[in-house]
Enzyme design. Structure first.
Site, PDB file in Angstrom:
ATOM      1  N   HIS A 100       3.781  -2.276   3.074  1.00  0.00           N
ATOM      2  CA  HIS A 100       3.827  -0.890   2.582  1.00  0.00           C
ATOM      3  C   HIS A 100       5.129  -0.613   1.842  1.00  0.00           C
ATOM      4  O   HIS A 100       6.204  -0.882   2.379  1.00  0.00           O
ATOM      5  CB  HIS A 100       3.686   0.095   3.750  1.00  0.00           C
ATOM      6  N   ASP A 156       0.824  -1.209   0.000  1.00  0.00           N
ATOM      7  CA  ASP A 156       0.000   0.000   0.000  1.00  0.00           C
ATOM      8  C   ASP A 156       0.862   1.265   0.000  1.00  0.00           C
ATOM      9  O   ASP A 156       2.025   1.243   0.396  1.00  0.00           O
ATOM     10  CB  ASP A 156      -0.863   0.062   1.268  1.00  0.00           C
TER      11      ASP A 156
HETATM   12 ZN   LIG Z   1      -2.677   3.405   3.091  1.00  0.00          ZN
END
Ligand SMILES: [Zn+2]
Length: 239
Positions: free
Chosen positions: A198, A52
């Site tokens: 991430h 993400d």
């Molecule tokens: Zn996010």
């Protein structure tokens, strides 16, 4: 109590109930009941790595190199404005054969947005990502995994499947080291797991720790018998 005061209090109560239904109601449906939201794939020996908040001009290419070196395809939930700002990295994701998802245009918390502002965030994110990568996103994940009703409905309307995760190695406030990320992911992985990572965002050291965790994470997952696939493969045949 005067009639006027009674009417005023009634209006406030209706407004509060509406706001709660808009945010808390969507949260209950997506988080508690998981209606219309994918959090894991079918029970077969496959897992998906999802990233993400990128692309990041420095760490997304490094993560792509680590994935390519291991022969792994993953899925990237991009923020539209960041795809525009780091277009080369966004295009490298697409060129690498990875799946691309929509993580809104500017990563604002949807609970603070009106329905029209939410739809704009979802649509603008999709348009920006498609414009830069040439791939129309097929998946949607809201910032912090929290839907409101407008995002819940709009994602489906524009053909994006709502996808959250079943394994997440980082806390919201606690930064995980690469060793801890690897340990948590390998230990918690299960058949059909969707793993939330991430390539940007979060704690400043998150992209670096994630990048350095990848070789061990991939080896550990494979040692447990899991094939590592992108969402399109993990969710193949899932309605
Ligand atoms: Zn996010």
């Amino acid at each position: 109590m005067s009639d006027l005061l009674r009417i005023g209090l009634g209006a406030v109560a209706v407004a509060l109930a509406g706001a709660a239904g808009y945010t808390v109601g969507a949260y209950a449906v997506t988080e508690g009941l998981s209606v219309g939201v994918v959090k894991r794939g079918p029970v077969r020996p496959m897992v998906a790595l999802t990233f993400d908040d990128g692309p990041d001009p420095e760490y997304t290419p490094r993560i792509l190199d680590a994935l390519a070196g291991a022969g792994v395809h993953a899925s990237f939930f991009m923020v539209g404005s960041r795809a525009e700002a780091a277009a080369a990295a966004a295009r490298a994701v697409a060129a690498g054969g990875h799946d691309v998802g929509n993580h809104t245009y500017s990563h604002r918390h949807l609970w603070a947005l009106s329905p029209s502002a939410t739809v704009a965030e979802v649509d603008r994110g999709a348009a920006a990502i498609a414009g830069v990568t040439g791939i129309v996103p097929r998946y949607f994940r809201p910032p912090w995994g929290t839907f409101n009703w407008a995002a819940y409905l709009r994602a489906a309307q524009i053909g994006e499947r709502r996808v959250l995760w079943s394994v997440r190695p980082e806390g919201f406030f606690v930064q995980a080291s690469s060793a801890r990320m690897t340990d948590l992911v390998v230990r918690k992985a299960h058949p059909g797991a969707i793993i939330n990572l991430h390539d940007r965002g979060g704690h400043p050291s998150t992209p670096r720790e994630t990048w350095s965790a990848l070789p061990g994470m991939i080896a550990g997952l494979r040692a447990r018998g899991f094939e590592i696939v992108r969402l399109q493969v993990l969710l193949a045949g899932v309605a």
